[in-house]
Motif scaffolding. Structure first.
Motif, PDB file in Angstrom:
ATOM      1  N   ARG A  51       0.841  -1.341  -0.184  1.00 33.76           N
ATOM      2  CA  ARG A  51       0.091   0.104  -0.010  1.00 33.76           C
ATOM      3  C   ARG A  51       0.721   1.207   0.070  1.00 33.76           C
ATOM      4  N   TRP A  52       2.260   1.265   0.656  1.00 27.46           N
ATOM      5  CA  TRP A  52       2.905   2.419   0.664  1.00 27.46           C
ATOM      6  C   TRP A  52       3.550   2.468  -0.775  1.00 27.46           C
ATOM      7  N   ALA A  53       3.865   1.453  -1.285  1.00 30.60           N
ATOM      8  CA  ALA A  53       4.241   1.594  -2.700  1.00 30.60           C
ATOM      9  C   ALA A  53       3.242   2.032  -3.757  1.00 30.60           C
ATOM     10  N   LEU A  54       2.042   1.812  -3.683  1.00 27.77           N
ATOM     11  CA  LEU A  54       1.024   2.113  -4.738  1.00 27.77           C
ATOM     12  C   LEU A  54       0.566   3.339  -4.624  1.00 27.77           C
ATOM     13  N   ARG A  55       0.787   4.153  -3.043  1.00 29.61           N
ATOM     14  CA  ARG A  55       0.047   5.441  -2.963  1.00 29.61           C
ATOM     15  C   ARG A  55       0.888   6.528  -3.692  1.00 29.61           C
ATOM     16  N   GLY A  56       0.089   7.306  -4.226  1.00 34.60           N
ATOM     17  CA  GLY A  56       0.629   8.277  -5.005  1.00 34.60           C
ATOM     18  C   GLY A  56       0.853   8.145  -6.468  1.00 34.60           C
ATOM     19  N   LEU A  57       0.894   6.809  -7.019  1.00 40.87           N
ATOM     20  CA  LEU A  57       1.068   6.438  -8.339  1.00 40.87           C
ATOM     21  C   LEU A  57      -0.163   6.911  -9.182  1.00 40.87           C
ATOM     22  N   PRO A  58       0.280   7.131 -10.626  1.00 43.67           N
ATOM     23  CA  PRO A  58      -0.762   7.564 -11.531  1.00 43.67           C
ATOM     24  C   PRO A  58      -1.806   6.426 -11.761  1.00 43.67           C
ATOM     25  N   ALA A  59      -1.264   5.127 -11.836  1.00 42.87           N
ATOM     26  CA  ALA A  59      -2.028   4.260 -12.258  1.00 42.87           C
ATOM     27  C   ALA A  59      -2.115   2.952 -11.023  1.00 42.87           C
ATOM     28  N   ALA A  60      -3.243   2.400 -11.216  1.00 46.85           N
ATOM     29  CA  ALA A  60      -3.575   1.288  -9.997  1.00 46.85           C
ATOM     30  C   ALA A  60      -2.854   0.110 -10.432  1.00 46.85           C
ATOM     31  N   ALA A  61      -2.845  -0.944  -9.701  1.00 47.86           N
ATOM     32  CA  ALA A  61      -2.308  -2.242  -9.955  1.00 47.86           C
ATOM     33  C   ALA A  61      -2.839  -3.345  -8.767  1.00 47.86           C
ATOM     34  N   LYS A  62      -2.933  -4.634  -9.093  1.00 46.28           N
ATOM     35  CA  LYS A  62      -3.136  -5.612  -8.378  1.00 46.28           C
ATOM     36  C   LYS A  62      -1.824  -6.020  -8.127  1.00 46.28           C
ATOM     37  N   VAL A  63      -1.551  -6.556  -6.614  1.00 43.71           N
ATOM     38  CA  VAL A  63      -0.129  -6.826  -6.262  1.00 43.71           C
ATOM     39  C   VAL A  63      -0.457  -8.158  -5.346  1.00 43.71           C
ATOM     40  N   THR A  64       0.150  -9.110  -5.504  1.00 44.04           N
ATOM     41  CA  THR A  64       0.206 -10.404  -4.889  1.00 44.04           C
ATOM     42  C   THR A  64       1.428 -10.678  -4.165  1.00 44.04           C
ATOM     43  N   VAL A  65       1.642 -10.657  -2.969  1.00 48.35           N
ATOM     44  CA  VAL A  65       2.948 -10.934  -2.303  1.00 48.35           C
ATOM     45  C   VAL A  65       2.878 -12.737  -2.156  1.00 48.35           C
ATOM     46  N   THR A  66       3.911 -13.286  -3.004  1.00 49.92           N
ATOM     47  CA  THR A  66       3.916 -14.813  -3.076  1.00 49.92           C
ATOM     48  C   THR A  66       4.696 -15.307  -2.201  1.00 49.92           C
ATOM     49  N   ASP A  67       5.987 -14.730  -1.799  1.00 48.05           N
ATOM     50  CA  ASP A  67       6.934 -15.273  -0.934  1.00 48.05           C
ATOM     51  C   ASP A  67       7.585 -14.279  -0.090  1.00 48.05           C
ATOM     52  N   VAL A  68       7.982 -14.705   1.147  1.00 45.92           N
ATOM     53  CA  VAL A  68       8.494 -13.745   1.877  1.00 45.92           C
ATOM     54  C   VAL A  68       9.880 -14.278   2.779  1.00 45.92           C
ATOM     55  N   LEU A  69      10.937 -14.120   2.673  1.00 46.61           N
ATOM     56  CA  LEU A  69      12.005 -14.860   3.492  1.00 46.61           C
ATOM     57  C   LEU A  69      12.468 -14.034   4.234  1.00 46.61           C
ATOM     58  N   THR A  70      12.573 -14.589   5.577  1.00 45.71           N
ATOM     59  CA  THR A  70      13.598 -13.680   6.827  1.00 45.71           C
ATOM     60  C   THR A  70      14.215 -14.616   7.627  1.00 45.71           C
ATOM     61  N   THR A  71      14.993 -13.796   8.475  1.00 43.80           N
ATOM     62  CA  THR A  71      16.045 -14.708   9.473  1.00 43.80           C
ATOM     63  C   THR A  71      15.630 -14.262  10.633  1.00 43.80           C
ATOM     64  N   GLU A  72      15.864 -15.003  11.795  1.00 42.19           N
ATOM     65  CA  GLU A  72      15.523 -14.648  13.174  1.00 42.19           C
ATOM     66  C   GLU A  72      16.678 -13.524  13.559  1.00 42.19           C
ATOM     67  N   VAL A  73      17.743 -13.606  13.043  1.00 42.86           N
ATOM     68  CA  VAL A  73      18.824 -12.963  13.602  1.00 42.86           C
ATOM     69  C   VAL A  73      18.896 -11.529  12.944  1.00 42.86           C
ATOM     70  N   ASP A  74      18.814 -11.207  11.472  1.00 43.25           N
ATOM     71  CA  ASP A  74      18.688 -10.273  10.760  1.00 43.25           C
ATOM     72  C   ASP A  74      17.637  -9.313  10.198  1.00 43.25           C
ATOM     73  N   THR A  75      16.477  -9.930  10.531  1.00 40.94           N
ATOM     74  CA  THR A  75      15.072  -9.414   9.955  1.00 40.94           C
ATOM     75  C   THR A  75      14.340  -8.660  11.286  1.00 40.94           C
ATOM     76  N   ALA A  76      14.293  -7.655  11.300  1.00 40.72           N
ATOM     77  CA  ALA A  76      13.603  -6.791  12.317  1.00 40.72           C
ATOM     78  C   ALA A  76      12.506  -5.818  11.732  1.00 40.72           C
ATOM     79  N   THR A  77      11.683  -5.181  12.734  1.00 38.02           N
ATOM     80  CA  THR A  77      10.329  -4.612  12.216  1.00 38.02           C
ATOM     81  C   THR A  77      10.806  -3.677  11.196  1.00 38.02           C
ATOM     82  N   GLY A  78       9.919  -3.537  10.300  1.00 37.97           N
ATOM     83  CA  GLY A  78      10.269  -2.561   9.077  1.00 37.97           C
ATOM     84  C   GLY A  78      10.843  -3.176   7.774  1.00 37.97           C
ATOM     85  N   ASP A  79      11.652  -4.135   7.918  1.00 42.57           N
ATOM     86  CA  ASP A  79      12.428  -4.892   7.074  1.00 42.57           C
ATOM     87  C   ASP A  79      11.535  -5.470   5.883  1.00 42.57           C
TER      88      ASP A  79
END
Length: 432
Positions: A51-79
């Motif tokens: 939603r942050w990425a799409l705000r303010g753009l001149p054209a709308a889009a459908k976005v599907t997040v299909t995969d997310v990879l994280t680690t316990e050590v290096d991934t924190a809030t906001g990453d």
């Protein structure tokens, strides 16, 4: 279009990692779906990142997040949030006018506060407006601030209307603003309020909710081992205070519980101050904080005036804007701003191109819904304004060919998005 963005940043003091894959396709309206198998917190970050990425753009889009990879050590809030936003921009092949991926969701902000609790505030960097070799104190000249806690990336604080936006980012460089002065970026200096907390340990923190309710964060109460720091934004102006929330803004703000369970101050000295620690008052006093709670609120201290009071175009905008229920006018950062509890229009704006600000002195900036904004931005007379563009605002140049009926309609739309249900009901009753 399917793409993966890998957020991989490592320094001698911190590391960040998140990899997000998105599928992006054209759509008549913005659509978001998260199908990746992730925790509830990361699912929320991915959704908000899109939603942050799409705000303010001149054209709308459908976005599907299909995969997310994280680690316990290096991934924190906001990453995950940032990796998702940048994956969308990468898929669309665009360079967004807002270079950072900020978050204001109260749950995300509370999670970040919990991450920082127990850490020392190593440095504070400020961006301040200077004009004629003069810088007004504290909140009056503050543009942005960056808090750097130990073993954590800097967190930038951006104010937009009544919304405090946090972003993991490095401070930008100082830059010249021509006849309007300059922006200087450097360490927070005494006797500024923020400077007094450098070196202190963060004990706890609480999120402040503003007039928008629980949709976004308006500020923070940061409980340090030397006392409480309040930082937030209201009506596009910074609020800084030591101690409790200032009474002048209390009617518009609601403080959530402290994330680590501290008791609320409620106008009294904080528990750490009552404990009688020998260095409590001496450290705060070194920065001018000794005694009663000190605060800086929006004031009448001058910014460079960037408009002509005799401008007939301003006169027409003023007449239209002040006709709305409870509408008033103030000067915000050198330009006329029309507001109730929140600003709904500005006269004049600017666009930053290659580090240089281009002024649109005879224009009106308004907040409209995404579809109308997208349609307006297809026209040459409209522009994405600096600072406010990321929050959905649009600027419209005013010329001899301007339709003032349309200007009135734009002001009406912006007013309805900011004024609240009671004022809108009063507005509607005028036509009955």
């Amino acid at each position: 279009m399917t793409t993966t963005y890998r957020l991989r940043r490592q320094t001698s003091r911190t590391s960040r990692f998140a990899a997000v894959t998105v599928e992006v396709e054209p759509s008549s309206v913005p659509e978001v779906e998260v199908t990746a198998a992730v925790t509830a917190a990361h699912r929320r970050e991915a959704d908000l990142g899109v939603r942050w990425a799409l705000r303010g753009l001149p054209a709308a889009a459908k976005v599907t997040v299909t995969d997310v990879l994280t680690t316990e050590v290096d991934t924190a809030t906001g990453d995950v949030h940032e990796a998702t936003a940048r994956a969308v921009w990468q898929a669309l092949g665009i360079e967004h006018p807002t270079p950072y991926a900020g978050f204001s969701d109260p749950r995300m902000v509370a999670s970040w506060l919990d991450d920082m609790a127990g850490r020392r505030l190593e440095t504070v960097t400020e961006a301040r407006h200077w004009y004629g070799r003069r810088c007004e104190p504290d909140a009056t000249s503050l543009l942005h601030a960056w808090l750097c806690f130990e073993s954590a990336p800097p967190i930038g604080l951006h104010g937009s209307g009544d919304q405090l936006i946090l972003a993991k980012e490095d401070p930008y460089r100082s830059y010249d603003m021509g006849e309007h002065g300059e922006t200087r970026v450097g360490p927070a200096l005494r006797p500024g309020i923020l400077s007094g907390f450098v070196g202190a340990g963060l004990v706890d923190g609480a999120v402040i909710i503003g007039p928008d309710g629980d949709l976004s964060c308006a500020g923070l109460v940061l409980r340090f081992d030397i006392g409480d720091l309040v930082v937030g934004t209201l009506g596009d102006e910074w609020v800084l205070a030591v101690g409790s929330i200032p009474t002048a803004v209390a009617p518009y703000w609601t403080m959530q519980p402290f994330v680590r369970g501290s008791s609320s101050v409620d106008g009294r000295e904080s528990a750490v101050r009552r404990s009688g620690a020998a260095n409590t008052h001496s450290r705060a006093g070194d920065a001018g904080h000794r005694g009663a709670a000190r605060m800086w609120l929006p004031s009448d201290m001058p910014h460079p005036i960037m408009f002509d009071e005799a401008d007939p175009v301003l006169g027409r905008v003023r007449t239209l804007a002040l006709a709305f229920p409870d509408a008033a006018e103030k000067v915000s950062h050198g330009r006329p701003a029309f507001f109730t509890t929140k600003v709904f229009a500005y006269y004049g704006g600017s666009v930053k191109v290659d580090g240089v600000y281009h002024q649109h002195d005879q224009s009106v900036m308004v907040l409209v819904d995404p579809e109308e904004r997208a349609a307006l931005l297809t026209e040459e007379r409209c522009f994405v304004p600096a600072y406010l563009g990321a929050s959905g605002w649009v600027g419209v140049d005013l010329t001899d060919d301007t339709s003032w009926d349309e200007v009135g309609e734009l002001l009406d739309a912006s007013y309805r998005l900011t004024a609240g249900a009671r004022r809108i009901a009063r507005l509607d009753s005028r036509g009955s």
